[in-house]
Design a protein around this motif. Structure first.
Motif, mmCIF file in Angstrom:
data_model
loop_
_atom_site.group_PDB
_atom_site.id
_atom_site.type_symbol
_atom_site.label_atom_id
_atom_site.label_comp_id
_atom_site.label_asym_id
_atom_site.label_seq_id
_atom_site.Cartn_x
_atom_site.Cartn_y
_atom_site.Cartn_z
ATOM 1 N N PRO A 60 -9.325 8.768 19.677
ATOM 2 C CA PRO A 60 -8.949 9.528 18.474
ATOM 3 C C PRO A 60 -9.394 10.985 18.574
ATOM 4 C CG PRO A 60 -9.936 7.439 17.871
ATOM 5 C CD PRO A 60 -10.116 7.581 19.343
ATOM 6 N N TYR A 61 -8.685 11.846 17.858
ATOM 7 C CA TYR A 61 -9.009 13.270 17.862
ATOM 8 C C TYR A 61 -9.362 13.720 16.444
ATOM 9 C CZ TYR A 61 -4.224 13.857 16.124
ATOM 10 O OH TYR A 61 -3.071 13.782 15.381
ATOM 11 N N ALA A 62 -10.102 14.825 16.364
ATOM 12 C CA ALA A 62 -10.531 15.365 15.072
ATOM 13 C C ALA A 62 -9.349 16.058 14.401
ATOM 14 C CB ALA A 62 -11.673 16.346 15.262
ATOM 15 N N HIS A 63 -9.153 15.749 13.099
ATOM 16 C CA HIS A 63 -8.046 16.324 12.339
ATOM 17 C C HIS A 63 -8.509 16.460 10.891
ATOM 18 C CE1 HIS A 63 -3.891 17.118 11.222
ATOM 19 N NE2 HIS A 63 -3.957 16.179 10.306
ATOM 20 N N HIS A 64 -8.781 17.679 10.448
ATOM 21 C CA HIS A 64 -9.224 17.945 9.076
ATOM 22 C C HIS A 64 -10.434 17.091 8.678
ATOM 23 C CE1 HIS A 64 -5.810 20.508 8.317
ATOM 24 N NE2 HIS A 64 -4.987 19.553 8.728
ATOM 25 N N ASP A 65 -11.500 17.186 9.431
ATOM 26 C CA ASP A 65 -12.764 16.495 9.161
ATOM 27 C C ASP A 65 -12.682 14.975 9.267
ATOM 28 O OD1 ASP A 65 -13.944 18.977 8.698
ATOM 29 O OD2 ASP A 65 -13.455 18.909 6.562
ATOM 30 N N ASP A 66 -11.625 14.431 9.795
ATOM 31 C CA ASP A 66 -11.496 12.993 10.048
ATOM 32 C C ASP A 66 -11.115 12.811 11.510
ATOM 33 O OD1 ASP A 66 -11.931 11.981 7.446
ATOM 34 O OD2 ASP A 66 -9.876 12.475 6.879
ATOM 35 N N TYR A 67 -11.302 11.608 12.003
ATOM 36 C CA TYR A 67 -10.784 11.269 13.325
ATOM 37 C C TYR A 67 -9.549 10.410 13.123
ATOM 38 C CZ TYR A 67 -14.638 13.299 15.826
ATOM 39 O OH TYR A 67 -15.515 14.207 16.346
ATOM 40 N N LEU A 100 -8.408 4.269 0.728
ATOM 41 C CA LEU A 100 -7.273 4.872 1.428
ATOM 42 C C LEU A 100 -6.555 5.901 0.556
ATOM 43 C CD1 LEU A 100 -5.886 1.653 3.099
ATOM 44 C CD2 LEU A 100 -6.942 3.584 4.281
ATOM 45 N N GLN A 101 -6.510 5.671 -0.753
ATOM 46 C CA GLN A 101 -5.791 6.565 -1.652
ATOM 47 C C GLN A 101 -6.537 7.859 -1.943
ATOM 48 O OE1 GLN A 101 -5.232 3.879 -4.944
ATOM 49 N NE2 GLN A 101 -3.171 3.329 -4.266
ATOM 50 N N GLN A 102 -7.782 7.984 -1.527
ATOM 51 C CA GLN A 102 -8.565 9.177 -1.825
ATOM 52 C C GLN A 102 -8.131 10.389 -1.017
ATOM 53 O OE1 GLN A 102 -12.635 8.098 -1.254
ATOM 54 N NE2 GLN A 102 -12.720 6.862 -3.112
ATOM 55 N N GLY A 103 -7.597 10.195 0.166
ATOM 56 C CA GLY A 103 -7.215 11.325 1.009
ATOM 57 C C GLY A 103 -5.761 11.255 1.416
ATOM 58 N N HIS A 116 5.859 7.540 10.801
ATOM 59 C CA HIS A 116 4.777 8.090 11.605
ATOM 60 C C HIS A 116 3.499 8.003 10.791
ATOM 61 C CE1 HIS A 116 2.865 10.613 14.606
ATOM 62 N NE2 HIS A 116 2.328 11.321 13.623
ATOM 63 N N VAL A 117 2.371 7.905 11.469
ATOM 64 C CA VAL A 117 1.092 7.845 10.762
ATOM 65 C C VAL A 117 -0.004 8.432 11.630
ATOM 66 C CG1 VAL A 117 0.502 5.518 11.570
ATOM 67 C CG2 VAL A 117 -0.416 6.341 9.416
ATOM 68 N N HIS A 118 -0.928 9.129 10.976
ATOM 69 C CA HIS A 118 -2.176 9.566 11.601
ATOM 70 C C HIS A 118 -3.220 8.548 11.144
ATOM 71 C CE1 HIS A 118 -0.228 13.409 12.467
ATOM 72 N NE2 HIS A 118 0.154 13.424 11.206
ATOM 73 N N ALA A 119 -3.407 7.496 11.925
ATOM 74 C CA ALA A 119 -4.275 6.385 11.529
ATOM 75 C C ALA A 119 -5.730 6.837 11.463
ATOM 76 C CB ALA A 119 -4.136 5.238 12.520
ATOM 77 N N ILE A 120 -6.406 6.468 10.383
ATOM 78 C CA ILE A 120 -7.826 6.762 10.230
ATOM 79 C C ILE A 120 -8.583 5.954 11.278
ATOM 80 C CG2 ILE A 120 -9.802 6.596 8.676
ATOM 81 C CD1 ILE A 120 -7.750 6.669 6.356
#
Length: 157
Positions: A60-67, A100-103, A116-120
């Motif tokens: 996984p890669y870093a994307h807006h303070d999440d991976y 999940l609904q928080q972000g 498409h999805v950027h999976a947490i």
């Protein structure tokens, strides 16, 4: 008239210009001919038959303070317009819908052909982690499914 000193730089600087003109074509070719990993096994998730395909087999890669890790989901059966919301996460168990609904990460988005999805994801994928898909339809019914992760994605460190 000034005399130009015949140095190595003076003799070869125009070759650098030629290289700068050629490199964009190489990168354009790479962008127009992507290579994707094989799709994972299809699963029946409620009324939907879903096939999952990762964008790459990297961590996984870093994307807006999440991976996050990118995936494409294709629906073989079921109506996509009956989905109210869908989320994908990676971990030992599925994240609750309230979390999940928080972000805005992990949300399915796309069109009727594919989503498409950027999976947490955690920073390092562990041996006990799975990929979890949570779908909620317009009647409030929830469907949860999981896919095992290939050994290539599991972090060795």
């Amino acid at each position: 008239m000034a005399r130009r000193k015949d140095t190595f730089w003076q003799r070869h600087k125009y070759k650098l210009n030629g290289l700068v003109l050629i490199l964009p074509f190489w990168f354009l070719y790479q962008q127009l001919t992507p290579v994707f990993p094989d799709a994972w096994a299809s699963q029946q998730v409620g009324p939907y038959e879903i096939t999952l395909m990762p964008a790459d087999m990297e961590q996984p890669y870093a994307h807006h303070d999440d991976y996050v890790k990118d995936f494409t989901l294709t629906f073989s059966s079921g109506r996509i317009d009956s989905i109210r919301q869908g989320f994908v996460s990676i971990g030992p168990e599925p994240l609750p819908l309230s979390r999940l609904q928080q972000g805005d990460t992990g949300i399915l988005h796309g069109n009727r052909h594919s989503q498409h999805v950027h999976a947490i994801a955690p920073k390092q994928i562990g041996a006990g982690d799975k990929l979890w898909l949570r779908i909620q339809d317009w009647q409030g019914e929830q469907f949860v499914a999981s896919w095992p992760l290939p050994e290539v994605l599991i972090s060795k460190g």
